[in-house]
Design an enzyme around this catalytic site. Structure first.
Site, PDB file in Angstrom:
ATOM      1  CE  LYS A 118      -3.470  -0.584  13.563  1.00 52.39           C
ATOM      2  NZ  LYS A 118      -2.033  -0.473  13.296  1.00 52.39           N
ATOM      3  CG  ASN A 131      -2.026   1.012   1.149  1.00 51.32           C
ATOM      4  OD1 ASN A 131      -2.403   1.465   0.066  1.00 51.32           O
ATOM      5  ND2 ASN A 131      -2.537   1.431   2.297  1.00 51.32           N
ATOM      6  CG  ASP A 152     -18.325   6.676  10.909  1.00 47.74           C
ATOM      7  OD1 ASP A 152     -17.311   5.967  10.984  1.00 47.74           O
ATOM      8  OD2 ASP A 152     -18.562   7.434   9.943  1.00 47.74           O
ATOM      9  CG  LEU A 176     -13.255  14.316   6.076  1.00 44.85           C
ATOM     10  CD1 LEU A 176     -14.466  14.253   5.147  1.00 44.85           C
ATOM     11  CD2 LEU A 176     -13.654  14.946   7.417  1.00 44.85           C
ATOM     12  CE1 TYR A 213      -6.420  -0.611  11.205  1.00 40.37           C
ATOM     13  CE2 TYR A 213      -8.356   0.476  12.122  1.00 40.37           C
ATOM     14  CZ  TYR A 213      -7.000   0.465  11.871  1.00 40.37           C
ATOM     15  OH  TYR A 213      -6.215   1.490  12.299  1.00 40.37           O
ATOM     16  N   PRO A 263     -21.989   3.008   8.799  1.00 42.51           N
ATOM     17  CG  PRO A 263     -22.821   1.039   7.854  1.00 42.51           C
ATOM     18  CD  PRO A 263     -22.254   2.379   7.493  1.00 42.51           C
ATOM     19  CB  SER A 279      -5.720   2.993  15.659  1.00 42.79           C
ATOM     20  OG  SER A 279      -6.933   3.643  15.357  1.00 42.79           O
ATOM     21  CG  PHE A 292      -6.842  10.613  18.607  1.00 43.67           C
ATOM     22  CD1 PHE A 292      -5.864  10.078  19.456  1.00 43.67           C
ATOM     23  CD2 PHE A 292      -8.151  10.521  19.007  1.00 43.67           C
ATOM     24  CE1 PHE A 292      -6.196   9.483  20.671  1.00 43.67           C
ATOM     25  CE2 PHE A 292      -8.502   9.932  20.229  1.00 43.67           C
ATOM     26  CZ  PHE A 292      -7.517   9.422  21.055  1.00 43.67           C
TER      27      PHE A 292
END
Ligand code: UFG
Length: 337
Positions: A152, A35, A294, A199, A148, A292, A124, A177
């Protein structure tokens, strides 16, 4: 002595390389480019003036990793290499558990065999789950809502268990964050594959004309303007947080956990407006359903990193908006020509 960065060609790994070199460390990078792009290495050379030792391969490959440790004098590891797309992890959980969990175990086994017992881990704020109330402190219970996030939580657990079992280990868990922005040169930045999930890259790709409009996921949350609130942090501040966390890790054994955030929350529409005002570019958007998984609000209590590491974020939202745009406008297709 050098610091090994797994996932060193990624968004956070590349920025951390620059700041570590500035702080006087030698770094060695490992990445499988799953990636990220080899072009990152050319850009790092331009920024730092150094040829950074680089090894292409996967952390799942123990022979490869062993060779990297044998050919270099590694003092500590900063472990970034992991898959990180929430939606993809829901669709392909085994891919995530294999790469993230098995990959981490493979790395830790090789570190143990080679007698390197110092690790800074890329965690995270996702480990705070859905039920904790912001500002989030490091002592809160952890949980997850998707594979995911579980990787973590589990990787943190594995690392903590290791430090408990063997008092020689130094384990530092850094809970990021929302990292955005880019190096001030505009030479390195975030280059997601395909349509961005997050975002900021979505906003910059709308601004540069690659995407038509931003979908704002929900405007009926219990926040000032109804859109989701997050703690956005400039990636160079985050990178400096790694340099200070590493310095602490090199002398302090046991497990240490730090939030890396600013402690400030901004909404989706705050970000859109700040981006437009800073860069004089329009970002058309439409309001859509909630996404979904969030939550309404997520921001850090960043006081522990300040007290223990002497770290605070220096850059503000203007810096983040300016630098995100500088990177995207200079590199409309990311690292692809
Ligand atoms: N959002 C939109 N439109 C988009 C993308 C996001 O409105 O196209 C909204 C989200 O609903 C949320 C905010 O923008 O309110 C931030 O979303 P991001 O996807 O950028 O970030 P998240 O806070 O959801 O996720 C980030 C990391 C994850 C991590 C999570 C929790 O990307 O890896 O924080 O720590 F799991």
């Amino acid at each position: 002595m050098a610091i090994l960065l797994t996932g060193g060609a990624g968004f956070i790994g590349s920025h951390t390389s620059v700041e570590l070199i500035k702080a006087g460390y030698d770094v060695v990078l490992v990445d499988d480019f799953s990636n990220s792009s080899p072009e990152v290495l050319n850009r790092l050379k331009t920024i730092t003036g150094k040829e950074i030792p680089f090894f292409q391969g996967s952390i799942l490959d123990k022979d490869f990793l062993t060779q990297v440790f044998q050919e270099n004098d590694i003092e500590a590891v900063i472990h970034f290499a992991a898959f990180k797309a929430v939606g993809e992890s829901v669709a392909q959980p085994l891919k995530y558990y294999h790469n993230n969990i098995t990959g981490t175990i493979s790395l830790l086994e090789v570190m143990q065999e080679q007698g390197v017992k110092k690790i800074v881990f890329s965690s995270s704020a996702t480990v705070y789950g859905m039920n904790n109330v912001s500002p989030l402190t490091e002592d809160l219970p952890t949980s997850a809502t998707n594979p995911y996030g579980y990787t973590k939580v589990m990787m943190e657990q594995i690392l903590m268990d290791l430090a408990k079992a063997d008092a020689d280990w130094s384990v530092t868990l850094l809970r990021y964050f929302n990292p955005i922005g880019a190096h001030e040169s505009g030479l390195i930045g975030e280059a997601p594959n395909g349509i961005p999930n997050n975002l900021m890259p979505y906003i910059t790709q709308v601004a540069v004309g690659k995407l038509a409009e931003l979908s704002v996921f929900g405007d009926d949350y219990d926040t000032a303007d109804g859109t989701g609130v997050r703690d956005y942090i400039h990636v160079v501040d985050l990178a400096n947080g790694h340099a200070l966390a590493l310095k602490h890790n090199l002398t302090e054994k046991g497990t240490h956990i730090f939030n890396l955030g600013t402690g400030n929350g901004y909404s989706v529409l705050d970000l859109v407006k700040a981006f437009e005002a800073e860069n004089k570019v329009a970002v058309p958007y439409v309001i859509k359903e909630r996404r979904p998984g969030d939550i309404a609000t997520c921001y850090a209590d960043a006081s522990k990193a300040k007290e223990v590491l002497g770290w605070t974020a220096q850059k503000d939202l203007h810096d983040m908006m300016r630098d995100s745009w500088k990177w995207q406008s200079q590199n409309p297709n990311g690292y692809d020509k």
